[in-house]
Write a protein that holds these residues in place. Structure first.
Motif, mmCIF file in Angstrom:
data_model
loop_
_atom_site.group_PDB
_atom_site.id
_atom_site.type_symbol
_atom_site.label_atom_id
_atom_site.label_comp_id
_atom_site.label_asym_id
_atom_site.label_seq_id
_atom_site.Cartn_x
_atom_site.Cartn_y
_atom_site.Cartn_z
ATOM 1 N N ILE A 94 0.851 -1.200 0.000
ATOM 2 C CA ILE A 94 0.000 0.000 0.000
ATOM 3 C C ILE A 94 0.884 1.247 0.000
ATOM 4 O O ILE A 94 0.715 2.146 -0.820
ATOM 5 N N VAL A 99 0.436 -1.701 -5.898
ATOM 6 C CA VAL A 99 -0.881 -2.175 -6.318
ATOM 7 C C VAL A 99 -1.413 -1.252 -7.400
ATOM 8 O O VAL A 99 -1.430 -0.039 -7.216
ATOM 9 N N GLN A 100 -1.795 -1.812 -8.523
ATOM 10 C CA GLN A 100 -2.520 -0.993 -9.500
ATOM 11 C C GLN A 100 -3.911 -1.602 -9.701
ATOM 12 O O GLN A 100 -4.809 -1.348 -8.925
ATOM 13 N N CYS A 101 -4.079 -2.450 -10.723
ATOM 14 C CA CYS A 101 -5.429 -3.004 -10.897
ATOM 15 C C CYS A 101 -5.788 -3.948 -9.775
ATOM 16 O O CYS A 101 -6.950 -4.130 -9.456
ATOM 17 N N GLY A 102 -4.787 -4.593 -9.175
ATOM 18 C CA GLY A 102 -5.038 -5.418 -7.998
ATOM 19 C C GLY A 102 -5.368 -6.870 -8.278
ATOM 20 O O GLY A 102 -5.568 -7.639 -7.344
ATOM 21 N N PHE A 103 -5.414 -7.259 -9.535
ATOM 22 C CA PHE A 103 -5.840 -8.627 -9.836
ATOM 23 C C PHE A 103 -4.751 -9.646 -9.542
ATOM 24 O O PHE A 103 -5.036 -10.763 -9.131
ATOM 25 N N THR A 105 -2.472 -9.053 -7.272
ATOM 26 C CA THR A 105 -1.999 -8.743 -5.924
ATOM 27 C C THR A 105 -2.156 -9.899 -4.929
ATOM 28 O O THR A 105 -1.204 -10.201 -4.187
ATOM 29 N N CYS A 138 0.561 -4.428 -14.897
ATOM 30 C CA CYS A 138 0.391 -2.990 -14.621
ATOM 31 C C CYS A 138 1.651 -2.322 -14.089
ATOM 32 O O CYS A 138 1.994 -1.228 -14.514
ATOM 33 N N THR A 139 2.288 -2.937 -13.115
ATOM 34 C CA THR A 139 3.254 -2.180 -12.300
ATOM 35 C C THR A 139 4.673 -2.203 -12.832
ATOM 36 O O THR A 139 5.502 -1.422 -12.385
ATOM 37 N N TYR A 141 6.487 -4.382 -11.957
ATOM 38 C CA TYR A 141 7.076 -5.092 -10.806
ATOM 39 C C TYR A 141 7.927 -4.206 -9.890
ATOM 40 O O TYR A 141 8.317 -4.637 -8.809
ATOM 41 N N ARG A 143 7.556 -1.499 -7.951
ATOM 42 C CA ARG A 143 7.103 -1.203 -6.588
ATOM 43 C C ARG A 143 6.658 -2.452 -5.832
ATOM 44 O O ARG A 143 6.552 -2.430 -4.606
ATOM 45 N N ARG B 17 -3.344 5.569 -2.714
ATOM 46 C CA ARG B 17 -4.510 5.165 -3.516
ATOM 47 C C ARG B 17 -5.678 4.844 -2.598
ATOM 48 O O ARG B 17 -5.503 4.209 -1.574
ATOM 49 N N LYS B 23 -7.759 -3.984 -2.133
ATOM 50 C CA LYS B 23 -7.064 -4.839 -3.096
ATOM 51 C C LYS B 23 -6.018 -5.746 -2.425
ATOM 52 O O LYS B 23 -5.773 -6.841 -2.908
ATOM 53 N N PHE B 30 -14.147 -7.993 -8.245
ATOM 54 C CA PHE B 30 -14.056 -7.939 -9.703
ATOM 55 C C PHE B 30 -15.269 -8.695 -10.261
ATOM 56 O O PHE B 30 -15.977 -9.392 -9.515
ATOM 57 N N VAL B 252 -11.740 -3.197 -12.645
ATOM 58 C CA VAL B 252 -11.219 -3.922 -13.807
ATOM 59 C C VAL B 252 -9.797 -4.385 -13.518
ATOM 60 O O VAL B 252 -8.945 -3.594 -13.111
ATOM 61 N N ILE B 487 -9.042 1.186 -13.737
ATOM 62 C CA ILE B 487 -8.503 -0.023 -14.357
ATOM 63 C C ILE B 487 -7.078 -0.290 -13.861
ATOM 64 O O ILE B 487 -6.334 -1.033 -14.488
ATOM 65 N N GLY B 488 -6.730 0.361 -12.764
ATOM 66 C CA GLY B 488 -5.397 0.163 -12.199
ATOM 67 C C GLY B 488 -4.567 1.436 -12.247
ATOM 68 O O GLY B 488 -3.616 1.594 -11.490
#
Lengths: 155, 782
Positions: A94, A99-103, A105, A138-139, A141, A143, B17, B23, B30, B252, B487-488
């Protein structure tokens, strides 16, 4: 189709389930127990989004049959925080912005937890190697790796 | 716009964030996490095995007999076309299939297994047609027609399909006189590049659930960048009123463009119309995600660039054959964007561009982070590197001599707003110690440095709009309704900062009304084009200003004061005149009483705001010239410091640097996170990624065979640099940067490879094998 009565420990609590032979651990978690923190990204053991701890070892839950978990101990992302206290890895991700989209994570956190449990003071290369099976789009890697190193430093 | 105002402290502050806690704990929902109970039906899709064929017959009788099958649909059930720009697609193929994987029939059944079995039992008879796999050939008169009805399709007035051909859009630039300019060039570089198709690869696959009630009203839950565009397009195609088509879009799990427009989401809605009352779920497998969904178009580009003896660019000719695939409903606008930005961020007085969107029997090309700019820059910026080298000029000096500046007349005739591109170039050059070349770390390695620039404008209809609503709560917090999607990229956090800063409350006092729901959320065109911080940000700022005005008017009336003496600071209304204070708490719902409680003023506060650009002009179809082609450009530069292993061809990135002019960073750490993520996605596309197509069939539809960058593949270090030259109509000057960080990567890396070992390849991915073979060809290794 044969079904099996199984019992196991999930995030510290005793659980029971009736599972068909072909049901995966991922399906059991998401569809039977309806605990959806663990994600399905490929169902082929390639992306790592479904990583959980099975007796302390990180596994792709899409490649493990539910029936194999009879008598075993499972930890999912929902089991990382205790008494409203986040795991240092969660806190670091955090704070550092991993963390971006979190999928990815949940899987990333589980793989990282397994790493720190066996190697509390990893190098950057250790972290990269431990996360190589957890894809993130997304990241970049950056962070995520920094977050794991920061969590290790704090522990 | 109120850009002259003093910038609040919250703007430019890297607050955390607002979605990260849910998350990291697994609580974030989702689409696939939503529960629909035991009546949920599962959909599977019968797909074309042929790249190009006529459908002679479809027999669903055996499949319908299978117990548990609830509905089977085919193209016969849904005659209307669908498409974002060019309406050339059907939800299920009718009469003809045009790519391997095209949906031919859809099944809904009580389990996924039954649905799969039913798909196997559908018998389709095809008559194969000659396919087209090469866009250059496809554009020729000899090519078989893929869409013989092209001239009948509905299309907006800025897209130019060529009837009787496979060319779905031909965008032209005719600026100056390239013919005469070549005579004045002392050095000319002419090259051809092939950029392969690549896939978006969000870690969350596409998933959508639809339910239609007995009156025909439809609800769609989807992992979506575009709930409003999906509502509009799906409703029109199925003959439903837009307001009777509700789209609910949870968080998303990565988009990168593939969840924009309508891809697979129309299918479950179409199937659900046949089984009223039942929710119908379609979740793509990872394999389907790879080969059936929108791809980044392939590109074949012929480019010629020339400069004079001083290095000043004089002319460019650029012919782009975009491999649009089986449908170009979205891709036609990528071709247009590639056309109007075809020079890259370089000041070139004479330009001739032909950007052609060509139908092929490949997967459908769609929006992909960068919207054509990565592909274009891969060619343009390698040519710039070559030109600089050919005339013996330092490459950084060459870029600075020729890069666009505020006030320049761009390729379309538009005058450029102020931009900090030179500053970006200087900063990335400094970050990798440009001009210094320390030895490689080992005898078997060679070191190289490379630089490339980037520009991109939001590509969208001229009047793409945003709106926002800010509703105050009893506890003094405010709930922000937006239609742009998280979306992130962190957009919910950025707009919460904008709302808080405008209203005068702490950042922690803003809640986002989620998930997005077209029934409640304010309208937003799409979450694409790096446009939200700017466009939705302006709408949010307007909504918060409106709420603020209502609050201050209420208090002014209650206190009998002038609104100009009042302010809201940290959630408290204060008077600079009377020094009275009134917390927002409660008054923003209940209003304020007079002294003896006999009268009340105010009431529940709801602020509204919208933003729509009104100034984008059309372009002449023959010359591509017009007053203002786009809203603005975000520009930047990227640089690599690499080593190549001469024994394996493997590239190791010692350091990457990227600088982008974002106008004003609302949240600098979020901007840097975008730069890092885009850098690695760009690097991944540069060294690993290619959809291998053989006779229209994808050969590598899995993560094992289609490799993306892992944690072990990233640069040793990435330096992210923010440059801020404000945008006149952005919130406090902000411009978007979501896509841009991936744009220059391929060219910058190619230039570094050249610097290291002196070879250039005709396109990415620069895999170790390809680099090694190129070195072998060049006689550098043996």
């Amino acid at each position: 189709m044969a079904v099996h009565n199984i019992t196991f420990t999930l995030n510290g609590e005793a659980e029971a389930a009736v599972v068909p032979s072909h049901m995966t651990l991922l399906q059991m978690l998401r569809e039977e127990i309806v605990m959806t923190g663990t994600k399905n990204g490929c169902a082929a053991g390639e992306c790592g989004a479904c990583t959980v701890l099975l007796n302390g070892e990180p596994v792709n839950s899409c490649l493990v049959l539910a029936v194999e978990c009879d008598g075993q101990t499972l930890v999912t992302v929902e089991g990382l925080a205790h008494d409203r206290q986040l795991d240092p890895l969660q806190q670091a991700l955090i704070e550092i912005g991993g963390v971006q989209c979190g999928f990815c994570t949940p899987g990333v956190l589980i793989s990282a937890r397994a790493l720190l449990d066996r190697n509390p003071h990893p190098t950057k290369a250790d972290v990269q190697a431990a996360l190589v099976g957890n894809l993130c789009r997304c990241t970049g890697y950056v962070r995520i790796i920094d977050g794991v190193l920061a969590a290790a430093e704090r522990a | 716009m109120e850009t002259m105002e003093i910038k609040p402290d919250l703007i430019g502050q890297s607050v955390g964030r607002l979605d990260s806690h849910e998350k990291v704990t697994g609580a974030a929902l989702f689409t696939d996490d939503l529960q629909f109970g035991r009546k949920l039906l599962h959909a599977r899709i019968k797909r074309s095995p042929h790249p190009h064929a006529l459908i002679k017959s479809i027999d669903v009788s055996r499949a319908l007999d299978l117990p548990g099958v609830k509905a089977i649909v085919t193209g016969d059930d849904f005659p209307e076309h669908i498409g974002l720009y060019l309406k050339d697609k059907h939800i299920f193929a009718r009469e003809r299939v045009r790519f391997v994987g095209e949906p031919v029939a859809g099944v809904a059944a009580v389990t996924e297994e039954v649905a799969e079995q039913a798909v196997e039992l559908i018998d389709v008879e095809y008559e194969p047609l000659e396919p087209v796999f090469d866009p250059e050939f496809g554009a020729s008169p000899e090519a078989p027609l893929i869409h013989p009805d092209l001239e009948k399709y509905e299309v907006p007035n800025f897209i130019f399909p060529q009837a009787g051909t496979n060319i779905a859009n031909h965008f032209k630039i005719r600026k100056g006189d390239t013919g005469r300019a070549w005579e004045r060039c002392t050095t000319i570089v002419e090259r051809k590049f092939h950029i392969p198709h690549i896939q978006h690869v969000p870690i969350e696959p596409h998933v959508a659930i639809a339910q239609v009630d007995q009156t025909g009203k439809a609800t769609l839950w989807a992992s979506s960048q575009s709930p409003f565009a999906q509502r509009n397009l799906i409703a029109k195609t199925l003959g439903i009123s837009q307001s009777d088509m509700r789209v609910i879009a949870p968080l998303v799990g990565g988009g990168f463009g593939c969840k924009a427009g309508v891809t697979m989401e129309a299918m479950p809605v179409a199937i659900a119309t046949k089984v009223p009352g039942y929710p119908v779920k379609l979740r793509l497998t990872r394999e389907e995600e790879f080969y059936t969904n929108f791809v980044r178009q392939g590109l074949v580009i012929n480019i010629k660039v020339g400069c004079d003896a001083d290095g000043k660019l004089l002319a460019m000719e650029n012919t782009m054959f975009w491999d649009g695939g089986a449908s170009t409903e979205y891709g036609v606008n990528i071709t247009r964007a590639g056309g109007y930005s075809s020079t890259g961020p370089y000041d070139i007085p004479n330009v001739k561009t032909d950007s052609l969107c060509v139908y092929t029997n490949h997967p459908i090309g769609g929006a992909y982070r960068g919207f054509g700019m990565s592909e274009l820059h891969t060619a343009v910026d390698q040519c710039m590197d070559e030109l600089a080298e050919a005339i013996g000029m330092d490459k950084v000096a060459f870029h600075k001599l020729n890069c666009v500046r505020g006030g320049d007349t761009l390729v379309t005739g538009m005058t450029l707003h102020p931009v900090g591109l030179e500053e970006c170039i200087d900063k990335v050059a400094k970050a990798i110690d440009w001009g210094e070349k320390p030895p490689a770390g080992a005898p078997n390695k060679r070191r190289g440095k490379g630089i490339a620039l980037a520009w991109k404008a939001p590509a969208m209809p001229p009047n793409a709009g945003s709106s926002a609503r800010l509703e105050l709560n009893e506890d003094g917090t405010a709930t922000l309704g937006v239609g742009g999607q998280e979306i992130g990229q962190g957009t919910f956090t950025a707009v919460a900062q904008i709302a808080a800063a405008t209203l005068g409350v702490p950042y922690e006092s803003i809640r986002i009304a989620g998930p997005l729901d077209t029934q409640y959320s304010p309208y937003e065109w799409q979450t694409v084009a790096s446009r939200l911080t700017w466009s939705m940000g302006n709408a949010v700022r307007a909504a918060a200003s409106d709420a603020r005005r209502q609050i201050l008017e209420t208090v002014a009336e209650a206190w009998d004061e002038d609104v100009n003496d009042l302010d809201i600071v940290d959630g408290v209304v204060i008077s600079y005149r009377s020094e009275q204070e009134q917390p927002l708490k409660e008054m923003v719902i209940y209003g304020l009483p007079n002294e003896d409680f006999t009268e009340w003023t105010g009431g529940p506060i709801v602020g509204r705001g919208m933003f729509m650009p009104t100034y984008v002009t059309g372009l002449d179809p023959e010359t591509g010239q017009g007053e203002r082609a786009v809203v603005h450009y975000t520009v930047g530069a990227q640089a690599f410091d690499i080593e190549i292993d001469m024994e394996t061809g493997k590239i190791e990135v010692l350091k990457g640097a990227a600088a982008f002019d974002v106008g004003q960073a609302i949240n600098p750490e979020l901007v840097k996170a975008q730069i890092e993520g885009g850098f690695v996605q760009g690097l991944s596309s540069a060294v690993f990624e290619e959809i291998q197509l053989k006779e229209g069939v994808m050969q590598n539809p899995s993560f094992v065979d289609y490799r993306i960058a892992t944690a072990a593949d990233i640069p040793h270090e990435i330096e992210s640099i923010i440059v801020e030259v404000p945008q006149d109509d952005g919130p406090w000057g902000a411009r978007g940067v979501g896509e841009h960080p991936m744009i220059p990567a391929v060219a910058a890396l190619a230039n570094a490879i050249y610097d290291a070992v002196g070879v250039r390849m005709d396109g990415p991915p620069f895999s170790a094998e390809k680099v090694y073979l190129a070195m072998l060809d060049a006689g550098i290794v043996n």
